[in-house]
Design a protein around this motif. Structure first.
Motif, PDB file in Angstrom:
ATOM      1  N   THR A  73       0.831  -1.205   0.000  1.00  0.00           N
ATOM      2  CA  THR A  73       0.000   0.000   0.000  1.00  0.00           C
ATOM      3  C   THR A  73       0.866   1.255   0.000  1.00  0.00           C
ATOM      4  O   THR A  73       0.529   2.253  -0.635  1.00  0.00           O
ATOM      5  CB  THR A  73      -0.933   0.016   1.223  1.00  0.00           C
ATOM      6  OG1 THR A  73      -0.159  -0.260   2.388  1.00  0.00           O
ATOM      7  CG2 THR A  73      -2.020  -1.026   1.079  1.00  0.00           C
ATOM      8  N   CYS A  74       1.999   1.193   0.685  1.00  0.00           N
ATOM      9  CA  CYS A  74       2.904   2.342   0.667  1.00  0.00           C
ATOM     10  C   CYS A  74       3.404   2.573  -0.750  1.00  0.00           C
ATOM     11  O   CYS A  74       3.462   3.702  -1.228  1.00  0.00           O
ATOM     12  CB  CYS A  74       4.090   2.096   1.601  1.00  0.00           C
ATOM     13  SG  CYS A  74       5.359   3.350   1.455  1.00  0.00           S
ATOM     14  N   LYS A  75       3.742   1.488  -1.423  1.00  0.00           N
ATOM     15  CA  LYS A  75       4.254   1.633  -2.786  1.00  0.00           C
ATOM     16  C   LYS A  75       3.190   2.232  -3.693  1.00  0.00           C
ATOM     17  O   LYS A  75       3.461   3.124  -4.489  1.00  0.00           O
ATOM     18  CB  LYS A  75       4.702   0.271  -3.334  1.00  0.00           C
ATOM     19  CG  LYS A  75       5.444   0.408  -4.648  1.00  0.00           C
ATOM     20  CD  LYS A  75       6.467  -0.681  -4.801  1.00  0.00           C
ATOM     21  CE  LYS A  75       7.581  -0.335  -5.741  1.00  0.00           C
ATOM     22  NZ  LYS A  75       8.236   0.919  -5.562  1.00  0.00           N
ATOM     23  N   GLN A  76       1.953   1.744  -3.526  1.00  0.00           N
ATOM     24  CA  GLN A  76       0.879   2.298  -4.355  1.00  0.00           C
ATOM     25  C   GLN A  76       0.695   3.782  -4.097  1.00  0.00           C
ATOM     26  O   GLN A  76       0.393   4.545  -4.999  1.00  0.00           O
ATOM     27  CB  GLN A  76      -0.442   1.574  -4.068  1.00  0.00           C
ATOM     28  CG  GLN A  76      -0.489   0.158  -4.574  1.00  0.00           C
ATOM     29  CD  GLN A  76      -0.419   0.096  -6.083  1.00  0.00           C
ATOM     30  OE1 GLN A  76      -0.650   1.074  -6.766  1.00  0.00           O
ATOM     31  NE2 GLN A  76      -0.059  -1.055  -6.621  1.00  0.00           N
ATOM     32  N   ALA A  77       0.868   4.172  -2.836  1.00  0.00           N
ATOM     33  CA  ALA A  77       0.633   5.576  -2.504  1.00  0.00           C
ATOM     34  C   ALA A  77       1.797   6.468  -2.913  1.00  0.00           C
ATOM     35  O   ALA A  77       1.596   7.600  -3.343  1.00  0.00           O
ATOM     36  CB  ALA A  77       0.379   5.715  -1.004  1.00  0.00           C
TER      37      ALA A  77
END
Lengths: 551, 244
Positions: A25-29
């Motif tokens: 999720t961090c990468k997506q954000a």
């Protein structure tokens, strides 16, 4: 005494199942853009293991963090100001992309374009740097779950050190018994070596909340921060030529939302909260002569938010009342200072990191259960903590510069809590002697249990909002994290030129509405995933339902 | 003095200065985000660690040499007893060494840029054009130094180029002096002016933000949210309704 506020995080490693949801999720954000595709602001490492980038903690190789020089003063390990400027034309200790991993994609087009034939078409991996076919030989998480441990495990710097020190030959089978996961983000240190290394002065620590950020407009790409950070949590965007790092999701925490990694954590193992610290004493604390005193020195910096003197001093510094209130409820302060079960990662780097870890008791419990003992009896747990020398030494190298005493103390507290609460849960007579044996009383051990086991959303994430009055300005903090093909990437001077795109698209008040309401706030067809709270089905996020299509 | 002389040595320098100054200001205002070294060290370090310091340190010496040669009048060095011959010997030796270093460095760097796949794919057309002009300026400069030394007929640029250079800044361009300079000096000067004209529009701008202030600032930088980009005026189309 100069009181400053700092946002910190605690991670309870016993609860981490290594699912990598936080990383994804961090990468997506934040890092799904080209140029920074190799970077993981949040990554989850399997320990024992080399970490990401490879062997990052080996500072004899990477020269990150601070050292205490002969005169007892702090000095950047990679060299002082003059040395930095003299080596500015080619950084002598910059990790190569292969120390992280060469990013790749797959040649998916072959799958659909290949002519009809006897063989199945194969999507070959292609380098995202050169576009050439490549063989995938390393990744951000190559040794996940001890994969390839016989080959890669012994190169873990801590394993190397323990093996060199122990007289007996430690077999890797033994280390396998205490595998655990270590999620890592930027530590948002009190004494950040990356900020000190930046020649341009583009990196800074925010006075309000201590978040360490890179000013994208001032960064000139000298790359010294990458070397300076001993945790290797500053990344060089090779397309924009600027440094990027974990932002503690500042657009979210400013409106009181937890960071993306915390919000999406499946095990609910992350805690967010404020601590108050004495900024005047940071350098002195970081200069402690003995590395093993650094953990205590760091704890000593944290001020009691209920102390009237501290409150008065904080008010003098202009810290707002609701921030002080939040500091008093902070789970980070509770776990690190009051219960003393959260430890800093690698305090020997002398950066005073502000992401704390509750070390895992589960390897000890697992070991007991495997060998047919009672994994929840205080006596056998205490005995096992004493007996399992290697796991304790490993955790000590990770969290207390090699001093086993604080680690043992934490593990004993966790063991006492586990065993005491079993009696409570099963309706037996609680044994008062168990909390007493770790220097706690019934009330405190139950409070710790509540915080570690039951704490709800608003107890885990105690995040004060930036003031209403400042809200309007917050909308326009330029962050320049533009997307491929956006205005930033195709300016007149090649990629990365032109004006940055502001990070906040919605207004502060729209954010507040959606944060507090049960329904989905109406902001049109655009969904900002950074602020999406998982409620409802915002238009434009999912394809239309089939029933809707039929209608 | 022909019309060409006036155009090249009387008009062009001021055009160059105007473009350089205004272009830099404009770029700084418009494109702070693009103002970077755009380092490719992440891709390849081995050749860069040889080529880049050799090039940059060589270039620093070359720049210092230019400043001395152009700014300090010959009468001053004469006054301290440095003869013309002695001055030229040291200028040719030091300048020659620095020039060869710079050229070797940039050769290594260009070779690296061409042969390392990721570095080459990160090279823009803008970069390529800049390299052509930069290398041309370096080659022409080194040629004037070395050819003069080998040919034996030393052209004393401190009687032609330098007075013209200084005269530019008092807005009384001494075109006649420059017109007397030998052809190779004229070519080098022209290429140099082209280089400074395109400077603000290339990655060379990173030289203007050499971080010398790093030596004087405290290690840890604290910044308030207010002092940050948030306090900058809102961009067109992003102004708040409530604000004026």
């Amino acid at each position: 005494m100069r009181v400053m506020a700092q946002l910190g995080m605690v991670m309870n490693l016993d609860k981490c199942i290594g699912c990598h949801t936080c990383s994804v999720t961090c990468k997506q954000a934040w890092t799904n853009r080209s140029g920074i595709e190799y970077a993981w602001f949040n990554n989850v490492e399997t320990r024992p293991g080399q970490g990401y980038p490879r062997r990052f903690a080996d500072q004899e190789r990477w020269r990150g963090g601070w050292v205490r020089n002969r005169r007892g003063r702090l000095q950047l390990k990679a060299g002082g100001r003059f040395r930095k400027l003299l080596t500015i034309f080619a950084n002598p200790v910059l990790p190569n992309i292969r120390d992280y991993y060469e990013p790749w994609t797959y040649d998916y087009e072959t799958l659909t374009e290949a002519p009809l034939g006897d063989d199945f078409p194969v999507a070959q991996p292609r380098s995202l740097l050169s576009g050439e076919p490549m063989s995938v030989e390393w990744g951000a998480n190559w040794d996940d779950d001890l994969g390839g441990a016989p080959e890669h495990g012994p190169r873990d710097p801590i394993v190397e050190k323990i093996r060199a020190e122990s007289e007996e030959k430690v077999r890797f089978e033994y280390e396998r018994a205490f595998m655990f996961y270590l999620p890592r983000i930027c530590e948002h240190c009190l004494n950040p070596a990356c900020v000190a290394s930046c020649p341009s002065g583009a990196m800074y620590k925010r006075t309000e909340d201590g978040i360490v950020l890179v000013d994208q407009d001032r960064c000139r790409g000298w790359r010294m921060c990458v070397t300076g950070c001993p945790y290797k949590k500053v990344y060089f965007n090779h397309r924009t030529g600027k440094a990027e790092k974990c932002t503690f999701c500042y657009p979210r925490v400013e409106v009181g939302l937890p960071t993306v990694c915390s919000e999406t954590c499946v095990g609910r193992l992350r805690y967010l909260g404020l601590v108050l610290y004495d900024a005047d004493r940071v350098t002195a604390a970081a200069s402690a002569p003995d590395e093993r005193d650094l953990y205590e020195a760091q704890l000593d910096l944290l001020l009691d938010p209920a102390d009237p003197e501290v409150i008065a001093a904080a008010r003098r510094e202009g810290i707002a009342e609701d921030w002080l209130e939040h500091a008093r409820r902070s789970p980070v302060y509770q776990l690190a200072k009051v219960f003393r079960v959260a430890l800093p990662l690698h305090p020997e780097f002398r950066t005073m990191p502000m992401v704390w870890y509750v070390p895992p008791l589960s390897p000890v419990v697992d070991r007991l259960v495997e060998t047919g003992h009672d994994g929840e009896s205080a006596a056998s747990l205490f005995g096992a903590i004493e007996a399992l020398r290697i796991p304790v030494e490993y955790l000590a190298e990770l969290f207390t510069a090699g001093d086993p005493a604080p680690v043992t103390a934490v593990l004993r507290k966790l063991a006492a809590m586990r065993s005491f609460m079993r009696d409570v849960t099963l309706g037996r007579e609680p044994d008062e002697a168990i909390p007493a044996s770790v220097g706690m009383d019934t009330e405190r051990i139950v409070a710790m249990y509540r915080l570690l086991a039951l704490a709800k959303y608003d107890e885990r994430y105690v995040v004060p909002t930036a003031y209403e009055g400042e809200a309007q300005q917050l909308e326009e903090i330029g962050c320049s994290l533009d997307v491929d093909g956006g205005p930033g990437m195709g300016g007149p001077f090649g990629e990365a030129s032109g004006r940055p795109v502001p990070v906040s698209v919605e207004t502060f008040h729209a954010l507040r509405t959606r944060q507090t309401s049960d329904a989905v706030a109406d902001i049109g067809d655009r969904v900002n995933l950074l602020n999406w709270d998982g409620k409802g089905r915002p238009p434009g996020l999912f394809p239309p339902r089939r029933t809707e299509e039929r209608r | 003095m022909t019309v060409w002389d006036v155009l090249l040595w009387g008009v062009l320098p001021y055009v160059m200065i105007a473009v350089l100054v205004l272009g830099t200001v404009w770029r700084y205002r418009y494109d702070k985000f693009g103002w970077t070294t755009r380092s490719s060290q992440l891709y390849e370090s081995r050749l860069l660690r040889i080529g880049s310091p050799v090039f940059h340190f060589g270039l620093l010496v070359v720049v210092i040499g230019h400043v001395i040669g152009l700014v300090i009048p010959q009468s001053w060095t004469d006054a301290v007893g440095l003869s013309e011959t002695a001055y030229h010997v040291q200028a040719v030796v030091l300048g020659g060494i620095a020039g060869v270093c710079t050229l070797t460095g940039i050769t290594i760097l260009i070779y690296r840029r061409r042969t390392t796949g990721p570095v080459f794919s990160a090279t823009t057309r803008n970069d390529k054009a800049m390299y052509v002009v930069l290398v041309a300026a370096l080659v022409a400069g080194l040629a004037t130094t070395l050819l003069g030394a080998i040919g034996g007929v030393e052209h004393n640029y401190r009687e032609s180029v330098s007075p013209w250079f200084r005269s530019l800044f008092v807005l009384q361009p001494d075109i006649a002096s420059m017109a007397r300079a030998s052809v190779e000096f004229k070519i080098h000067t022209l290429i140099g002016m082209v280089l400074f004209t395109i400077w603000p529009f290339t990655r060379l701008v990173h030289a203007f933000t050499a971080p010398l202030h790093y030596l004087f600032r405290p290690y840890i930088v604290y910044r308030s949210r207010d002092a940050g980009p948030a306090s900058r005026p809102a961009r067109r189309g992003w102004e708040s309704i409530e604000r004026r």
